[in-house]
Scaffold this motif. Sequence first.
Motif, mmCIF file in Angstrom:
data_model
loop_
_atom_site.group_PDB
_atom_site.id
_atom_site.type_symbol
_atom_site.label_atom_id
_atom_site.label_comp_id
_atom_site.label_asym_id
_atom_site.label_seq_id
_atom_site.Cartn_x
_atom_site.Cartn_y
_atom_site.Cartn_z
ATOM 1 N N SER A 68 0.541 -1.291 0.020
ATOM 2 C CA SER A 68 0.403 0.469 0.491
ATOM 3 C C SER A 68 0.629 1.136 0.013
ATOM 4 N N GLY A 72 1.079 3.668 -3.927
ATOM 5 C CA GLY A 72 1.237 5.021 -3.747
ATOM 6 C C GLY A 72 -1.225 4.820 -3.593
ATOM 7 N N ALA A 73 -1.830 4.099 -2.476
ATOM 8 C CA ALA A 73 -2.827 4.434 -1.736
ATOM 9 C C ALA A 73 -2.985 5.151 -1.198
ATOM 10 N N THR A 74 -4.729 5.895 -0.543
ATOM 11 C CA THR A 74 -4.666 6.566 -0.270
ATOM 12 C C THR A 74 -4.175 6.608 1.314
ATOM 13 N N LYS A 75 -4.675 8.008 1.771
ATOM 14 C CA LYS A 75 -4.120 7.886 2.960
ATOM 15 C C LYS A 75 -4.556 6.999 3.936
ATOM 16 N N ASP A 76 -5.654 7.018 4.020
ATOM 17 C CA ASP A 76 -6.239 5.912 5.130
ATOM 18 C C ASP A 76 -6.615 5.023 4.911
ATOM 19 N N PHE A 77 -6.254 4.421 3.399
ATOM 20 C CA PHE A 77 -5.967 2.855 3.610
ATOM 21 C C PHE A 77 -4.032 2.555 4.062
#
Length: 113
Positions: A68, A72-77
């Motif tokens: 993750s 470059g996944a989302t900050k929440d993930f």
Amino acid sequence: MQHLNKFFKSVVQACPYSLVGKKCMDAVKGKPSVNKNSNNKTQLFQKGIKTGRNISLVGVFCPFLWFSILSGATKDFIILNLIHSGIIVGIGLVIMGINYIALNSKSKSVGKG
């Protein structure tokens, strides 16, 4: 179909998370591992410390966390995966701490007697 079933079973058994779960359940139940042939409590506590260390390392090197982060996944993930890995690291540290305290108390009681 039977070959496919064996394949999935071997994949699940090789998964670090299933190994961590099995080690944690064995530690909670107080069940000794198959490779623990020694009755020497000092060696058992030392092996428990190593097991806790290895569980913590699985949490640090969690493939879901690093995938993750690197993808470059989302900050929440990423935060979700950090919490998940933190729990695994915490479980390993607790197991390591319990065995360290038991080893310390064992060595102090041997020194007195």
